[in-house]
Design an enzyme around this catalytic site. Structure first.
Site, PDB file in Angstrom:
ATOM      1  N   GLN A  78       0.841  -1.203   0.000  1.00  0.00           N
ATOM      2  CA  GLN A  78       0.000   0.000   0.000  1.00  0.00           C
ATOM      3  C   GLN A  78       0.876   1.253   0.000  1.00  0.00           C
ATOM      4  O   GLN A  78       1.299   1.729   1.054  1.00  0.00           O
ATOM      5  CB  GLN A  78      -0.946   0.012   1.197  1.00  0.00           C
ATOM      6  CG  GLN A  78      -1.928   1.158   1.110  1.00  0.00           C
ATOM      7  CD  GLN A  78      -3.017   1.102   2.151  1.00  0.00           C
ATOM      8  OE1 GLN A  78      -3.155   0.150   2.889  1.00  0.00           O
ATOM      9  NE2 GLN A  78      -3.799   2.150   2.214  1.00  0.00           N
ATOM     10  N   PHE A  79       1.132   1.782  -1.189  1.00  0.00           N
ATOM     11  CA  PHE A  79       2.012   2.951  -1.322  1.00  0.00           C
ATOM     12  C   PHE A  79       1.446   4.184  -0.631  1.00  0.00           C
ATOM     13  O   PHE A  79       2.191   5.082  -0.250  1.00  0.00           O
ATOM     14  CB  PHE A  79       2.318   3.246  -2.789  1.00  0.00           C
ATOM     15  CG  PHE A  79       1.207   3.909  -3.550  1.00  0.00           C
ATOM     16  CD1 PHE A  79       1.149   5.292  -3.649  1.00  0.00           C
ATOM     17  CD2 PHE A  79       0.216   3.154  -4.172  1.00  0.00           C
ATOM     18  CE1 PHE A  79       0.134   5.912  -4.352  1.00  0.00           C
ATOM     19  CE2 PHE A  79      -0.796   3.765  -4.877  1.00  0.00           C
ATOM     20  CZ  PHE A  79      -0.846   5.145  -4.964  1.00  0.00           C
ATOM     21  N   THR A  80       0.129   4.257  -0.433  1.00  0.00           N
ATOM     22  CA  THR A  80      -0.478   5.451   0.154  1.00  0.00           C
ATOM     23  C   THR A  80      -0.095   5.647   1.616  1.00  0.00           C
ATOM     24  O   THR A  80      -0.341   6.721   2.177  1.00  0.00           O
ATOM     25  CB  THR A  80      -2.015   5.431   0.019  1.00  0.00           C
ATOM     26  OG1 THR A  80      -2.532   4.284   0.693  1.00  0.00           O
ATOM     27  CG2 THR A  80      -2.429   5.404  -1.442  1.00  0.00           C
TER      28      THR A  80
END
Length: 150
Positions: A78-80
């Site tokens: 999850q890059f966010t």
């Protein structure tokens, strides 16, 4: 690396309507990778997750690890998690590693967790549009940043 670790009674991830990974009791982990992450971050964070004592013992005290309770792990990229919200209302993801850096680190992290955990883990798919479901047990949610290890 940032990990959001949730103690769950069940969790699953679907991609295009198909179940890619699912577990019963254990940990659902969201993982964010940045350019500055390396093998040291992978090793430290993997050991922290697999040994963290956030499951209840017989006295209802959080004193057991996911290994102690023979639980499972579902790992989702999850890059966010590396979003910067300092300016304006649109998050910036400048700190998140680009796929050419993040994918190899994600694969190394999976291998490290499996080695430390002693069994295969379930995963999502890097970069895919995933639908994650979980039942947070407790609720217990821990945020771990490998840059805060010292």
């Amino acid at each position: 690396m940032i990990a959001v670790v949730q103690r769950v009674s069940e969790s699953s991830v679907k991609i295009e309507g198909e179940v890619k990974g699912e577990i019963g009791a254990g940990l659902m982990v969201l993982l964010g990778i940045e350019d500055a992450d390396d093998t040291e971050d992978i090793q430290w964070l993997s050991k922290k997750i697999t040994n963290m004592r956030i499951f209840n013992d017989d006295d209802e005290v959080m004193n057991k690890s996911v290994q102690d309770v023979n639980g499972d792990i579902l790992l989702i990229s999850q890059f966010t998690l590396h979003a910067s919200t300092k300016k304006g209302n649109r998050p910036s993801y400048i700190r998140a590693a680009k796929p050419d850096v993040a994918i190899p680190l994600y694969k190394k992290f999976i291998a490290q967790v499996e080695a430390d955990f002693g069994k295969k883990i379930q995963t999502g798919e890097f970069g895919a549009d995933m639908k994650v479901s979980l039942v947070n047990d407790g609720p217990v949610t821990i945020i771990i940043d490998s840059k805060d290890k010292k």
